[in-house]
Design a protein around this motif. Structure first.
Motif, short mmCIF file in Angstrom:
data_model
loop_
_atom_site.label_atom_id
_atom_site.label_comp_id
_atom_site.label_asym_id
_atom_site.label_seq_id
_atom_site.Cartn_x
_atom_site.Cartn_y
_atom_site.Cartn_z
N VAL A 40 0.86 -1.18 0.00
CA VAL A 40 0.00 0.00 0.00
C VAL A 40 0.90 1.23 0.00
O VAL A 40 1.79 1.36 0.86
CB VAL A 40 -0.92 0.04 1.23
N PHE A 41 0.69 2.13 -0.96
CA PHE A 41 1.47 3.36 -1.04
C PHE A 41 0.94 4.36 -0.02
O PHE A 41 -0.26 4.66 0.01
CB PHE A 41 1.41 3.94 -2.45
N VAL A 42 1.84 4.85 0.84
CA VAL A 42 1.46 5.73 1.94
C VAL A 42 2.15 7.08 1.77
O VAL A 42 3.40 7.14 1.75
CB VAL A 42 1.84 5.13 3.31
N PRO A 43 1.41 8.18 1.64
CA PRO A 43 2.04 9.50 1.53
C PRO A 43 2.89 9.81 2.76
O PRO A 43 2.56 9.42 3.88
CB PRO A 43 0.84 10.46 1.43
N ASP A 44 3.99 10.51 2.54
CA ASP A 44 4.89 10.87 3.63
C ASP A 44 4.37 12.14 4.31
O ASP A 44 5.01 13.19 4.28
CB ASP A 44 6.31 11.08 3.10
N THR A 45 3.19 12.03 4.91
CA THR A 45 2.58 13.14 5.62
C THR A 45 2.08 12.66 6.98
O THR A 45 1.80 11.47 7.17
CB THR A 45 1.38 13.71 4.82
N MET B 40 6.79 9.40 -0.64
CA MET B 40 5.87 8.42 -0.10
C MET B 40 6.64 7.15 0.20
O MET B 40 7.78 6.96 -0.24
CB MET B 40 4.71 8.13 -1.06
N GLY B 41 6.02 6.30 0.99
CA GLY B 41 6.61 5.01 1.30
C GLY B 41 5.65 3.90 0.92
O GLY B 41 4.52 4.15 0.47
N VAL B 42 6.13 2.68 1.06
CA VAL B 42 5.31 1.51 0.77
C VAL B 42 5.18 0.69 2.04
O VAL B 42 6.19 0.27 2.62
CB VAL B 42 5.93 0.64 -0.34
N ALA B 43 3.95 0.52 2.50
CA ALA B 43 3.68 -0.36 3.64
C ALA B 43 3.44 -1.76 3.09
O ALA B 43 2.49 -1.99 2.33
CB ALA B 43 2.46 0.13 4.41
N ARG B 44 4.33 -2.69 3.46
CA ARG B 44 4.20 -4.09 3.02
C ARG B 44 3.51 -4.85 4.13
O ARG B 44 4.11 -5.12 5.18
CB ARG B 44 5.55 -4.69 2.68
N ARG C 147 -11.59 3.18 -0.65
CA ARG C 147 -11.33 4.25 0.31
C ARG C 147 -10.22 5.21 -0.15
O ARG C 147 -9.79 6.07 0.61
CB ARG C 147 -10.96 3.64 1.66
N GLY C 148 -9.72 5.00 -1.36
CA GLY C 148 -8.77 5.95 -1.92
C GLY C 148 -7.31 5.55 -1.81
O GLY C 148 -6.43 6.33 -2.20
N TRP C 149 -7.00 4.36 -1.33
CA TRP C 149 -5.61 3.92 -1.20
C TRP C 149 -5.12 3.31 -2.52
O TRP C 149 -5.88 2.64 -3.21
CB TRP C 149 -5.47 2.88 -0.09
N ASN C 150 -3.87 3.54 -2.81
CA ASN C 150 -3.24 2.97 -4.01
C ASN C 150 -2.47 1.72 -3.60
O ASN C 150 -1.50 1.80 -2.83
CB ASN C 150 -2.30 3.99 -4.64
N THR C 151 -2.89 0.56 -4.10
CA THR C 151 -2.22 -0.69 -3.78
C THR C 151 -1.35 -1.18 -4.93
O THR C 151 -0.76 -2.25 -4.84
CB THR C 151 -3.24 -1.79 -3.43
N GLY C 152 -1.30 -0.40 -6.00
CA GLY C 152 -0.48 -0.81 -7.14
C GLY C 152 -1.06 -1.96 -7.92
O GLY C 152 -0.39 -2.53 -8.78
N SER C 153 -2.30 -2.32 -7.63
CA SER C 153 -2.90 -3.48 -8.32
C SER C 153 -3.99 -3.07 -9.29
O SER C 153 -4.77 -3.91 -9.75
CB SER C 153 -3.48 -4.45 -7.29
N GLY C 154 -4.07 -1.77 -9.58
CA GLY C 154 -5.11 -1.33 -10.51
C GLY C 154 -4.81 -1.74 -11.94
O GLY C 154 -3.72 -2.18 -12.28
#
Length: 377
Positions: free
Chosen positions: A311-316, A347-351, A369-376
């Protein structure tokens, strides 16, 4: 660790206020046990006291502990154990050094030299917990929770003394495992001591590495070099004290390295697909896969395969907390977690490791819910 009634009765004297000693003290204090601290370094002792680990006392201050825990480097632990056995004749004494044969043998030799017949109140032990950071400042009352705590009685240890140390381990949230000293030392050489050396040797290659190479560093390098930040002085004493079992494992690794070097040399001279290099690499990788598959799973249970969701997580601020909250709302139990960052990326990636049966539904709900999982698509 929440406050509760412990089976361990105070007062407890802890000699050595580093990571392990202070963590033990904090855990005992949280359960209402009276704890005294002693350290050869007044500064270290005062820091542990200021953290709430107990009351600092000097060498000659009066004290009548029921239990003494020696948490010093292994090269001085045997002398400290015998000193405690002589000074406190009613106390059970344990050490928490990460090598056991050298310390246990040293206790017997030191007791014999001083004309003391006292090993019945001594039980060696070793909590299998630690961090790459050392000292009281890194201590944590929950450090031992869910971790093995090896108990190493000697041939004269009384059942009551052994039970005292078992109770200590359970009180601190660990699960006790009884071993003889040699089995313990062989085990930790394989799963702790040699990994420390391998990590340090790998990280040493980075000392003169060009910045252009270091700028490409990813999570794999961070994972394999994390423990290379450990205290060199402490680990020198540990590794020297367990030299025999350590060198046995190093010889096995050297055999693999020699085989790889031979085949890579041949490939470099004859061509990348010549000299048997492909087979040599495959053998090592395959054995590595099989070895990793044998590492126990959560809580020491059978190895379990989990699905990994990126899951891509913004660095905020608050982004990671929001992800955890929404995973909880979805009903996902996070089995394991790692965070990866790329140089220059905001941003970081939560594995996230999770039950494979819920992977598809979790991806769907997170993306809704708006999260980018890179699986689109």
């Amino acid at each position: 660790m929440s406050e509760r009634t412990l089976a361990t009765n105070g007062p407890v004297l802890i000699i050595g206020t580093g990571l392990l000693g202070t963590s033990i003290a904090l855990a005992l204090r949280s359960g209402g046990v009276e704890v005294y601290l002693r350290d050869a370094s007044p500064t270290a002792g005062r820091l542990a006291q200021d953290l709430g680990a107990g009351t600092l006392i000097a060498q000659d201050d009066p004290c009548s502990p029921r239990l003494v825990i020696v948490s010093t480097p292994p090269d001085v632990a045997d002398v400290c154990v015998v000193d405690a056995l002589l000074r406190y004749p009613q106390a059970v004494v344990t050490d928490v050094a990460s090598v056991k044969s050298a310390v246990c043998d040293g206790v017997f030799d030191e007791a014999k030299r001083r004309g003391a017949d006292i090993p019945s109140r001594y039980v060696g032990s070793h909590p299998m917990a630690g961090r790459e950071r050392s000292g009281a400042g890194a201590a944590d009352a929950d450090l031992f929770y869910g971790r093995p705590w090896v108990i190493v009685p000697n041939r004269y240890s009384t059942p009551d003394a052994v039970m005292e140390i078992r109770s200590l381990a359970v009180d601190l949230g660990a699960f006790p495992i009884e071993m003889d000293a040699r089995t313990h030392d062989q085990s930790v050489a394989l799963i702790s001591h040699v990994p420390q050396l391998v990590s340090s040797m790998l990280a040493a290659r980075l000392v003169d590495a060009p910045l252009s190479a270091l700028s490409l560093s990813g999570q794999g390098l961070r994972d394999t070099t994390r423990i290379a930040a450990s205290d060199p002085r402490l680990w020198t004493a540990i590794l020297a004290g367990n030299a025999g079992p350590v060198v046995e494992v190093l010889r096995e690794i050297r055999g693999d390295l020699d085989d790889l070097i031979e085949h890579f040399d041949a490939a470099a001279q004859r061509g990348p697909l010549e000299g048997g290099s492909v087979g040599a690499v495959h053998r090592v990788m395959d054995l590595g896969n099989r070895g990793v598959a044998r590492i126990p799973g959560k809580h020491g249970g059978a190895p379990t395969r989990y699905a990994v969701l990126d899951v891509f997580v913004p660095d905020t601020a608050g982004s990671l907390g929001r992800l955890f909250t929404e995973l909880g709302e979805i009903g996902v139990n996070i089995e394991d977690l790692s965070l990866e960052h790329s140089a220059g990326a905001q941003m970081g990636v939560a594995r996230i490791s999770l039950d494979p049966s819920i992977l598809a539904s979790t991806v769907k709900q997170l993306e809704e819910r708006g999260w980018n999982t890179g699986s689109g698509d």
